[in-house]
Design a protein around this motif. Structure first.
Motif, PDB file in Angstrom:
ATOM      1  N   VAL A  12      -7.891 -29.211  34.920  1.00 15.17           N
ATOM      2  CA  VAL A  12      -6.873 -30.455  34.931  1.00 15.17           C
ATOM      3  C   VAL A  12      -7.629 -31.424  34.276  1.00 15.17           C
ATOM      4  N   ALA A  13      -7.631 -31.773  33.003  1.00 15.56           N
ATOM      5  CA  ALA A  13      -8.295 -32.688  32.239  1.00 15.56           C
ATOM      6  C   ALA A  13      -8.482 -34.103  32.840  1.00 15.56           C
ATOM      7  N   ALA A  14      -7.299 -34.625  33.138  1.00  9.29           N
ATOM      8  CA  ALA A  14      -7.484 -35.967  33.931  1.00  9.29           C
ATOM      9  C   ALA A  14      -8.266 -36.073  35.039  1.00  9.29           C
ATOM     10  N   ASN A  15      -8.369 -35.104  35.938  1.00 10.71           N
ATOM     11  CA  ASN A  15      -9.264 -34.994  37.354  1.00 10.71           C
ATOM     12  C   ASN A  15     -10.529 -34.987  36.841  1.00 10.71           C
ATOM     13  N   VAL A  16     -10.934 -34.099  35.799  1.00  8.02           N
ATOM     14  CA  VAL A  16     -12.191 -34.082  35.420  1.00  8.02           C
ATOM     15  C   VAL A  16     -12.797 -35.264  35.042  1.00  8.02           C
ATOM     16  N   ASP A  17     -12.113 -35.858  34.117  1.00  4.22           N
ATOM     17  CA  ASP A  17     -12.627 -37.081  33.557  1.00  4.22           C
ATOM     18  C   ASP A  17     -12.776 -38.206  34.978  1.00  4.22           C
ATOM     19  N   ALA A  18     -11.780 -38.337  35.680  1.00  4.55           N
ATOM     20  CA  ALA A  18     -11.768 -39.278  36.838  1.00  4.55           C
ATOM     21  C   ALA A  18     -12.853 -38.909  37.862  1.00  4.55           C
ATOM     22  N   PHE A  19     -13.154 -37.688  37.912  1.00  2.39           N
ATOM     23  CA  PHE A  19     -14.458 -37.449  38.774  1.00  2.39           C
ATOM     24  C   PHE A  19     -15.696 -37.873  38.239  1.00  2.39           C
ATOM     25  N   ALA A  20     -15.514 -37.840  36.779  1.00  7.66           N
ATOM     26  CA  ALA A  20     -16.969 -38.315  35.990  1.00  7.66           C
ATOM     27  C   ALA A  20     -17.486 -39.416  35.944  1.00  7.66           C
ATOM     28  N   GLU A  21     -16.427 -40.485  36.241  1.00  9.50           N
ATOM     29  CA  GLU A  21     -16.453 -41.766  36.120  1.00  9.50           C
ATOM     30  C   GLU A  21     -17.360 -42.287  37.152  1.00  9.50           C
ATOM     31  N   GLY A  22     -18.397 -42.989  36.722  1.00  5.13           N
ATOM     32  CA  GLY A  22     -19.258 -43.588  37.643  1.00  5.13           C
ATOM     33  C   GLY A  22     -20.600 -42.744  38.111  1.00  5.13           C
ATOM     34  N   LEU A  23     -20.492 -41.540  37.434  1.00  6.21           N
ATOM     35  CA  LEU A  23     -21.508 -40.758  37.650  1.00  6.21           C
ATOM     36  C   LEU A  23     -22.575 -41.067  36.853  1.00  6.21           C
TER      37      LEU A  23
END
Length: 497
Positions: A241-252
């Protein structure tokens, strides 16, 4: 009352009551409050949506539910529509071609790296890049498989426990119960239903709300199709799920491309496992169903609690409701199923954790940190775990993930390496046990001892059955069927671990 004539500014519980009771809703609400019963408790779990558009759909479906003759355990039309609504909270745009390509490229690279880390080949199903809504559409059939047994068992238990008091086929005793709840005497049931039907359809609506809420919540949190340890597709296929992957990566600290590749490795590894271990999916779902079939309600305890309560005493009623008399009872069989399920989930996630980390180590600079972050995310739980726990009644958190990963690493360090580790999945009888998770270093010794005991037992059985003379006299005719002279060693010998 038509949903179009219900005030959307009212609390969701009040909108629901007005949809069900029509003109009698005001009197019902007033009498409930007079008796000290807060009608807001109808939405104590927060299952009802607070978005006006979603609530309108729920109300329309509830009215259709009572007007129809359908007594299915879960109202799947309601679940589907609410899941789509919840998945879209915060936005869920269709994926651009560039975003699809990013995801598919990551899954393709992950497959190449996994070839060096496991003997299991890639899935033959095409990889997918999904929006949250597409995840909902693809996984709802499996949610049906998971929740229908639970809903059926709980619905039957509630009807058995309460149906005798309400009267399943007539109105006997119904007015007394309605007055005890603070509702108007002689109030007509929606759609002219008998009380037993009302219970079943209310249960169907409640489960529909729960499934929709859970699936929609999960759609905003999961990375792929295997995050909860259970495969959510009938035919396993790697998907992110592309949007969830990108959201998880934010701030890492790690770049989003590296995070995407690491999550693609986990998804692709799990998909290989469920694709090439054909018994595994059915085994896990069967454990969930075994638990569900054992759901029961202590009718004696319920009758004793209800019989000792003065319906006009609001405090006594509240104390009874909070005492757990309506909670499902956990049987020893269910506890055993839960134990087996916990071990199986730990083994699945431990294998995925170990294999994906091995594949990532040579390519991703932040792989160790990302591995630890995923481990902590699963151990702490989150929306995904909580939603599933509310939905199915099971907490699918792999508490022993680290122990399982250590066991798989220990097996792979043996003389046969990764091939021996992956061969453990050849048959369910070969699967490690909770004892093996307690002592990974002793796994090989225990497995050898078990194999020796099996061989001794086979020899003893052969002697008892008169099969202890494998050498035939010269010139003796070969057996007619499946004899060793005709086909070589028997099947039991070739397939025995």
């Amino acid at each position: 009352m038509s949903p179009d004539h219900i005030d959307p500014t009212q609390p969701p519980w009040e909108q629901m009551l007005r949809a069900l009771l029509g003109d009698q809703a005001d009197e019902a609400i007033a009498q409930m409050r007079e008796r000290g019963i807060d009608p807001a408790a109808l939405d104590a779990g927060g299952a009802l949506p607070h978005d006006p558009a979603a609530m309108q759909q729920v109300l329309a479906q509830v009215q259709r539910l009572f007007a129809s003759g359908d007594d299915q355990p879960v109202n799947w039309e309601m679940a589907h529509d609410l899941a789509r609504q919840q998945a879209a909270v915060g936005g869920d745009p269709a994926l651009s071609s560039a975003k699809q390509r990013e995801v598919l490229d990551a899954l393709s690279v992950a497959e190449l790296w996994l070839d060096a880390a496991t003997e299991l080949p890639p899935s033959t199903a095409p990889a997918r890049a999904w929006s949250r809504a597409e995840w909902v559409e693809a996984t709802l059939p499996t949610w049906r498989t998971l929740t229908d047994p639970v809903a059926s068992s709980l619905s039957a238990a509630l009807v058995d426990a309460l149906g005798g008091q309400l009267g399943d086929d007539d109105d006997s005793g119904l007015d007394d119960q309605l007055r005890g709840l603070g509702l108007p005497e002689g109030m007509a049931l929606p759609g002219g239903l008998a009380p037993g039907q009302l219970l079943r359809r209310l249960g169907s609506a409640v489960f529909g709300l729960q499934v929709g809420q859970a699936a929609g919540t999960l759609a905003r949190d999961v990375f792929g199709t295997t995050d909860i340890g259970l495969p959510l597709l009938d035919v396993p296929a790697p998907a992110l799920v592309a949007a969830n992957v990108d959201a998880f990566a934010e701030g890492l600290d790690a770049p989003v491309e590296e995070v995407r590749l690491f999550l693609a490795l986990r998804e692709a590894a799990a998909t290989r496992l469920f694709t090439h271990v054909p018994w595994l999916r059915a085994h896990l779902l069967a454990l969930v169903e075994t638990y569900a079939r054992g759901i029961s309600i202590d009718v004696d305890q319920l009758e004793q609690a209800v019989g000792s309560i003065d319906p006009t005493d609001a405090e006594a009623l509240q104390a009874a409701l909070s005492s757990g008399v309506f909670a499902p009872q956990t049987t020893p069989e269910q506890q055993a199923a839960l134990g087996r399920l916990e071990t199986a989930l730990a083994l699945v996630e431990g294998w995925v954790d170990e294999v994906s980390a091995t594949a990532a180590l040579a390519h991703l600079p932040h792989s160790v940190a990302l591995r630890e972050m995923i481990r902590r995310r699963r151990a702490a739980g989150g929306p995904a775990e909580q939603a599933f726990a509310n939905l199915v009644g099971l907490e699918l958190r792999p508490r022993r993930l680290r122990d399982a990963a250590a066991l798989w690493a220990q097996i792979a360090r043996g003389p046969d390496g990764a091939a021996a580790r992956d061969a453990v999945w050849d048959h369910p009888d070969l699967m490690p046990t909770a004892e093996d998770l307690d002592d990974p270093a002793g796994y090989a010794t225990r497995r050898t001892a078990a194999a020796d005991e099996s061989a001794d037992l086979d020899r003893a059985l052969a002697e008892i059955l008169g099969e202890d003379t494998p050498q035939d006299e010269p010139g003796q005719d070969a057996p007619d069927q499946n004899g060793p002279d005709q086909d070589g060693p028997g099947q039991d010998e070739t397939e025995r671990p």
